[in-house]
Design an enzyme around this catalytic site. Sequence first.
Site, short mmCIF file in Angstrom:
data_model
loop_
_atom_site.label_atom_id
_atom_site.label_comp_id
_atom_site.label_asym_id
_atom_site.label_seq_id
_atom_site.Cartn_x
_atom_site.Cartn_y
_atom_site.Cartn_z
N LYS A 1 -8.52 2.24 7.11
CA LYS A 1 -7.10 1.99 7.38
C LYS A 1 -6.73 2.75 8.66
CE LYS A 1 -2.56 2.53 5.17
NZ LYS A 1 -1.97 1.26 5.62
N SER B 1 2.07 3.43 -2.93
CA SER B 1 1.40 4.47 -2.15
C SER B 1 2.37 5.62 -1.89
CB SER B 1 0.98 3.93 -0.78
OG SER B 1 0.22 2.78 -0.94
N ARG C 1 -7.43 -6.57 -1.43
CA ARG C 1 -6.73 -6.12 -0.22
C ARG C 1 -7.34 -6.92 0.92
NH1 ARG C 1 -7.66 -2.13 3.72
NH2 ARG C 1 -5.78 -1.14 4.54
C1 LIG Z 1 -4.64 2.34 -4.96
C2 LIG Z 1 -4.09 2.23 -3.59
N1 LIG Z 1 -3.46 3.27 -3.06
C3 LIG Z 1 -2.95 3.17 -1.81
C4 LIG Z 1 -3.07 2.01 -1.08
C5 LIG Z 1 -2.49 1.86 0.28
O1 LIG Z 1 -1.44 0.91 0.27
P1 LIG Z 1 -0.52 0.76 1.58
O2 LIG Z 1 0.03 2.08 1.85
O3 LIG Z 1 0.40 -0.35 1.39
O4 LIG Z 1 -1.58 0.39 2.68
P2 LIG Z 1 -2.41 -0.95 2.76
O5 LIG Z 1 -3.45 -0.92 1.71
O6 LIG Z 1 -1.48 -2.11 2.57
O7 LIG Z 1 -3.02 -0.94 4.12
C6 LIG Z 1 -3.76 0.96 -1.68
N2 LIG Z 1 -3.94 -0.20 -1.03
N3 LIG Z 1 -4.25 1.08 -2.92
C1 LIG Z 2 -5.98 1.49 1.79
C2 LIG Z 2 -5.93 2.93 2.07
N1 LIG Z 2 -4.80 3.65 1.88
C3 LIG Z 2 -4.92 4.91 2.17
S1 LIG Z 2 -6.47 5.27 2.74
C4 LIG Z 2 -6.96 3.67 2.54
C5 LIG Z 2 -8.33 3.19 2.87
C6 LIG Z 2 -9.36 3.61 1.89
O1 LIG Z 2 -10.59 3.08 2.25
P1 LIG Z 2 -11.93 3.90 2.11
O2 LIG Z 2 -12.19 4.07 0.65
O3 LIG Z 2 -12.98 3.02 2.76
O4 LIG Z 2 -11.75 5.19 2.84
#
Ligand SMILES: Cc1ncc(COP(=O)(O)OP(=O)(O)O)c(N)n1
Ligand SMILES: Cc1ncsc1CCOP(=O)(O)O
Length: 559
Positions: free
Chosen positions: A478, A449, A380
């Site tokens: 995020k 998601s 990511r």
């Molecule tokens: C395993 C997993 N779950 C949720 C997310 C979040 O994806 P998304 O909603 O597209 O948000 P971003 O990661 O793109 O900011 C994820 N990355 N992985």
């Molecule tokens: C990518 C993403 N999607 C929902 S929460 C999140 C961030 C998770 O990061 P952390 O494990 O540091 O809380």
Amino acid sequence: MEMSAVLYQELNFVCINPRQQQGPGQMQALVLGFQPSRVLNLKAMHDTNVSAVISESSKQRVPHVLSVAGSDSGAGAGIQADLKTCAARGVYCSTVVTAVTAQNTVGVQGVNIVPERFVSEQLKSVLSDMHVTVVKTGMLPTVGIVEVLYDSLKQFPVQALVVDPVMVSTSGDVLAGPSILDIFREQLLPMADIVTPNLKEASALLGGIKLQTVSDMRSAAKSIHEMGPRNVLVKGGDLPAASDAVDIFFDGLEFFELRSLRIQTQNSHGTGCTLASCIAAELAKGSQMLPAVRAAKHYVETALDYSKDIHIGNGLQGPFDHLCKLKTNVQNSSRLQRFDPDDLLLYAVTDSKMNSKWGRSITDAVKAAIEGGATIVQLREKDTETSNFLEEARKCLEVCRSHGVPMLINDRVDIALACDADGVHVGQSDMPAHVARSLLGPKKIIGVSCKTREHAHQAWVDGADYIGSGGVYSTNTKANNSTIGLDGLKTVCLASKLPVVAIGGIGLSNAGSVAEIGLENLKGVAVVSALFDRECIRSEARKLHTLVSQTMKTSAVTC
Ligand SMILES: Cc1ncc(COP(=O)(O)OP(=O)(O)O)c(N)n1
Ligand SMILES: Cc1ncsc1CCOP(=O)(O)O
Ligand SMILES: [Mg+2]
């Protein structure tokens, strides 16, 4: 507090090697990156007037496996398999030959056992001089040879001992008789970090009991563990009528069912030796035990698949090509395994800002996460420029493939396509999952998601493989991400026909509460900062893996 205690507490991965004693009362500590099994050596360190030298030393230490095994003239198994495996895994391999066999693809035509005193001489030559990291044993044909090995390892301790209790060849020929069973049980197994019996060998070690089911294999692993090895891998390749090859791994606390595809090929001679030497090679490079076993299974599966149509010899079981890994077309080939929902157990999601903050490359971060036990990886990389991202993604994919860990790309279907990643993860405002599916094809993994029941239903309609649900807790990783809490997570799980991984604000303090919700399709936790915003990614991964897998196992399934 003594220096040694400080070192141990702070580094967690210090391995002490008394071989390198510099003189009375002096010892060197090497930071090698995996859990010390020889805790006795730490005790020795306390008891000695220590001048500890932490060394990521000026001289580069080469990971080194010593194979103590028999020679196979056909070169599919034994010493020859161990040499090729270690070469393929980038690890130096030295050898102590215990027996010379005349064998081919038909069977074993003759065995010439090397005299004990000469086995002892070989052991001394290598162990006294060559900085062996891990010893791997194969054919140990006599009690005397096991005794000299035991004595040598007492005199020259190493960091791990991998015991493949070879008794019968693939052709059915006896390579070590029942007379060695007692000394195996009494001397060798208590010293071993892992023992890797197949069904016949496990049965022999347990006095001839029948092993016919996965449940029998679990009981066998537990009983063999009571003989003293720290980990047991009972290999179920000979289990009848299973489409997958199932092995049982037991570390004294948890059982893991490790599945891989059963490759239809006659070229399977030497798979046991290869698996054990690959485990040894991965340990020598610093891997934890379970990731080492997973990587070894994946390596064997890939080599078998690559070699399934080669033809060497006229017998029933031919050798395979251990060095397939060195051929670029194999390294870059698509993944072999189907998506396994259990891979969601510890989902490591990278973050470019965190890696810059700690001065790490994406590849080093991913490698450490996998060595600590991460079971799936997502890149990511929101701030990484496209060409760098692609270059790093290719490097990471190599690391992930060599460990049998799937690697997905966040958002960027183009990058996933360009590097042939194992799949993508998309959110509600990214490319719709059904479009990603049509671009990536049926074999790739697609995660979506979801915060609501409706999202969960749509993800299934769109042909996704799993759901990422969150943020369960609030997070700084995020921005502007609403939290759904444990109740929201439960709602998504109950509405979903797909496996679910929880994400958002999850770390060591609350992963247990998430795993405890006890819904069958909640398969694990996805974490960013709890791994990548920490000093030691590997040890955090190890702690999280243990916590989540233990909690999931003990929580009642209510769905
Ligand atoms: C395993 C997993 N779950 C949720 C997310 C979040 O994806 P998304 O909603 O597209 O948000 P971003 O990661 O793109 O900011 C994820 N990355 N992985
Ligand atoms: C990518 C993403 N999607 C929902 S929460 C999140 C961030 C998770 O990061 P952390 O494990 O540091 O809380
Ligand atoms: Mg996204």
